[in-house]
Design a protein around this motif. Sequence first.
Motif, PDB file in Angstrom:
ATOM      1  N   THR A 145     -32.432  -3.631  36.005  1.00 53.12           N
ATOM      2  CA  THR A 145     -31.181  -4.157  36.571  1.00 53.12           C
ATOM      3  C   THR A 145     -31.450  -5.406  37.511  1.00 53.12           C
ATOM      4  O   THR A 145     -30.757  -6.467  37.710  1.00 53.12           O
ATOM      5  N   SER A 146     -32.921  -5.675  38.030  1.00 52.37           N
ATOM      6  CA  SER A 146     -33.164  -6.519  38.802  1.00 52.37           C
ATOM      7  C   SER A 146     -33.355  -7.759  37.700  1.00 52.37           C
ATOM      8  O   SER A 146     -33.272  -8.878  38.188  1.00 52.37           O
ATOM      9  N   TRP A 147     -33.970  -7.554  36.689  1.00 53.56           N
ATOM     10  CA  TRP A 147     -34.273  -8.765  35.718  1.00 53.56           C
ATOM     11  C   TRP A 147     -32.870  -9.314  35.231  1.00 53.56           C
ATOM     12  O   TRP A 147     -32.686 -10.517  35.357  1.00 53.56           O
ATOM     13  N   LYS A 148     -31.720  -8.421  35.103  1.00 58.16           N
ATOM     14  CA  LYS A 148     -30.362  -9.160  34.751  1.00 58.16           C
ATOM     15  C   LYS A 148     -29.904  -9.973  36.080  1.00 58.16           C
ATOM     16  O   LYS A 148     -29.329 -10.973  35.525  1.00 58.16           O
ATOM     17  N   ALA A 149     -30.247  -9.496  37.035  1.00 54.20           N
ATOM     18  CA  ALA A 149     -29.681 -10.297  38.177  1.00 54.20           C
ATOM     19  C   ALA A 149     -30.587 -11.651  38.516  1.00 54.20           C
ATOM     20  O   ALA A 149     -29.898 -12.782  38.734  1.00 54.20           O
ATOM     21  N   LEU A 150     -31.784 -11.512  38.232  1.00 59.32           N
ATOM     22  CA  LEU A 150     -32.720 -12.644  38.207  1.00 59.32           C
ATOM     23  C   LEU A 150     -32.161 -13.718  36.930  1.00 59.32           C
ATOM     24  O   LEU A 150     -32.044 -14.904  37.481  1.00 59.32           O
ATOM     25  N   GLN A 151     -31.549 -13.358  35.889  1.00 61.68           N
ATOM     26  CA  GLN A 151     -31.468 -14.036  35.000  1.00 61.68           C
ATOM     27  C   GLN A 151     -30.247 -14.885  35.094  1.00 61.68           C
ATOM     28  O   GLN A 151     -29.730 -15.826  34.513  1.00 61.68           O
ATOM     29  N   LYS A 152     -29.286 -14.324  36.050  1.00 60.37           N
ATOM     30  CA  LYS A 152     -27.972 -15.093  36.397  1.00 60.37           C
ATOM     31  C   LYS A 152     -28.029 -16.104  37.592  1.00 60.37           C
ATOM     32  O   LYS A 152     -27.264 -16.718  37.607  1.00 60.37           O
ATOM     33  N   HIS A 153     -29.490 -16.065  38.169  1.00 61.59           N
ATOM     34  CA  HIS A 153     -29.814 -17.029  39.202  1.00 61.59           C
ATOM     35  C   HIS A 153     -30.201 -18.432  38.550  1.00 61.59           C
ATOM     36  O   HIS A 153     -31.165 -18.354  37.630  1.00 61.59           O
ATOM     37  N   LYS A 154     -29.824 -19.746  38.968  1.00 59.15           N
ATOM     38  CA  LYS A 154     -30.269 -20.878  38.414  1.00 59.15           C
ATOM     39  C   LYS A 154     -31.876 -20.963  38.196  1.00 59.15           C
ATOM     40  O   LYS A 154     -32.352 -21.052  37.279  1.00 59.15           O
ATOM     41  N   THR A 155     -32.497 -20.453  39.382  1.00 60.60           N
ATOM     42  CA  THR A 155     -34.003 -20.459  39.490  1.00 60.60           C
ATOM     43  C   THR A 155     -34.526 -19.593  38.580  1.00 60.60           C
ATOM     44  O   THR A 155     -35.619 -19.640  37.874  1.00 60.60           O
ATOM     45  N   GLY A 156     -34.150 -18.492  38.523  1.00 58.68           N
ATOM     46  CA  GLY A 156     -34.410 -17.111  37.828  1.00 58.68           C
ATOM     47  C   GLY A 156     -34.485 -17.417  36.474  1.00 58.68           C
ATOM     48  O   GLY A 156     -35.306 -16.765  35.581  1.00 58.68           O
ATOM     49  N   ARG A 157     -33.531 -18.295  35.913  1.00 59.50           N
ATOM     50  CA  ARG A 157     -33.501 -18.415  34.343  1.00 59.50           C
ATOM     51  C   ARG A 157     -34.612 -19.322  33.870  1.00 59.50           C
ATOM     52  O   ARG A 157     -34.891 -19.156  32.643  1.00 59.50           O
ATOM     53  N   LEU A 158     -35.531 -19.752  34.666  1.00 58.90           N
ATOM     54  CA  LEU A 158     -36.745 -20.413  34.530  1.00 58.90           C
ATOM     55  C   LEU A 158     -37.649 -19.464  33.694  1.00 58.90           C
ATOM     56  O   LEU A 158     -38.528 -20.131  33.084  1.00 58.90           O
ATOM     57  N   VAL A 159     -37.557 -18.317  34.219  1.00 59.93           N
ATOM     58  CA  VAL A 159     -38.471 -17.356  33.769  1.00 59.93           C
ATOM     59  C   VAL A 159     -37.953 -16.712  32.369  1.00 59.93           C
ATOM     60  O   VAL A 159     -37.096 -16.197  32.558  1.00 59.93           O
ATOM     61  N   GLU A 160     -38.258 -17.063  31.369  1.00 61.56           N
ATOM     62  CA  GLU A 160     -37.749 -16.667  30.002  1.00 61.56           C
ATOM     63  C   GLU A 160     -38.156 -15.482  29.513  1.00 61.56           C
ATOM     64  O   GLU A 160     -37.196 -14.711  29.018  1.00 61.56           O
ATOM     65  N   LEU A 161     -39.545 -15.185  29.698  1.00 61.01           N
ATOM     66  CA  LEU A 161     -40.049 -13.902  29.193  1.00 61.01           C
ATOM     67  C   LEU A 161     -39.998 -12.787  30.085  1.00 61.01           C
ATOM     68  O   LEU A 161     -40.733 -12.956  31.023  1.00 61.01           O
ATOM     69  N   LYS A 162     -39.800 -11.637  29.664  1.00 61.01           N
ATOM     70  CA  LYS A 162     -39.824 -10.409  30.692  1.00 61.01           C
ATOM     71  C   LYS A 162     -41.384 -10.104  30.483  1.00 61.01           C
ATOM     72  O   LYS A 162     -42.045 -10.362  29.532  1.00 61.01           O
ATOM     73  N   PRO A 163     -41.852  -9.689  31.766  1.00 59.50           N
ATOM     74  CA  PRO A 163     -43.210  -8.865  31.661  1.00 59.50           C
ATOM     75  C   PRO A 163     -43.409  -7.866  30.520  1.00 59.50           C
ATOM     76  O   PRO A 163     -42.430  -7.159  30.261  1.00 59.50           O
ATOM     77  N   THR A 164     -44.435  -8.096  29.917  1.00 61.24           N
ATOM     78  CA  THR A 164     -44.720  -6.886  28.776  1.00 61.24           C
ATOM     79  C   THR A 164     -45.504  -5.732  29.575  1.00 61.24           C
ATOM     80  O   THR A 164     -46.538  -6.082  30.187  1.00 61.24           O
ATOM     81  N   TYR A 165     -45.121  -4.460  29.461  1.00 61.05           N
ATOM     82  CA  TYR A 165     -45.589  -3.317  29.975  1.00 61.05           C
ATOM     83  C   TYR A 165     -46.437  -2.549  28.904  1.00 61.05           C
ATOM     84  O   TYR A 165     -45.799  -2.549  27.690  1.00 61.05           O
ATOM     85  N   GLU A 166     -47.590  -1.969  29.280  1.00 61.86           N
ATOM     86  CA  GLU A 166     -48.442  -1.345  28.236  1.00 61.86           C
ATOM     87  C   GLU A 166     -48.880  -0.013  28.865  1.00 61.86           C
ATOM     88  O   GLU A 166     -49.670  -0.390  29.879  1.00 61.86           O
ATOM     89  N   GLY A 167     -48.659   1.038  28.066  1.00 60.72           N
ATOM     90  CA  GLY A 167     -49.177   2.172  28.489  1.00 60.72           C
ATOM     91  C   GLY A 167     -50.634   2.311  28.385  1.00 60.72           C
ATOM     92  O   GLY A 167     -51.293   3.292  28.990  1.00 60.72           O
ATOM     93  N   HIS A 168     -51.362   1.462  27.676  1.00 60.96           N
ATOM     94  CA  HIS A 168     -52.864   1.824  27.468  1.00 60.96           C
ATOM     95  C   HIS A 168     -53.829   1.078  28.419  1.00 60.96           C
ATOM     96  O   HIS A 168     -54.982   1.036  28.726  1.00 60.96           O
TER      97      HIS A 168
END
Length: 188
Positions: free
Chosen positions: A112-135
């Motif tokens: 939800t936060s990521w979608k809101a960030l992508q709607k913001h002009k500055t937030g769109r500069l962050v193109e890749l979502k963080p990768t989460y890893e269980g190991h």
Amino acid sequence: HPLVYITWREANVFAASIGMRLPTEVELTRAMRGDGSQTWPGGERGPDQDKYSEEMLKYLGMASTSNQKTKPVGTIKGAVGPFGHVDMFGQVWQLVGDLGFGPIHDMDTFLTSWKALQKHKTGRLVELKPTYEGHKTIAKGGSFLSFGEPVQLMLDARAPILTTDCLEALGMRLAKSLTPGYDYLYSL
């Protein structure tokens, strides 16, 4: 000096051998922040102090590049947490007992936060979502090497660590619960 060059697996074996465990991420964060809401170490000095500054680096004994080494435990007054734990920030990254590098909260909140960030002009500069890893596991608190990247000193900063990583700026802190036998089983 703090213990370094220990892997997450070795830290858990050691903790179990003495009936203790590594703290969870929630426990370590609370030990760093207390009941406050500050973002940076030393933010309890006042509302105008909860920000990055050269003064904060001096407060943590990190103002000089010649300080790129561990210091004797408990010698940095600025690195004491609100409950009296020493060396909470800027000494060595501290492993947590939790296994799995995921969002701080739950995945739905993150998305939800990521979608809101992508709607913001500055937030769109962050193109890749963080990768989460269980190991992987998590380390917190920054290290003596963080003066060059002070964002690592933020109280919610986290570093993904492989359970086999053995690094010069990675150490541990131990925790003890009141439930008999729990710590030993948690560590194993």
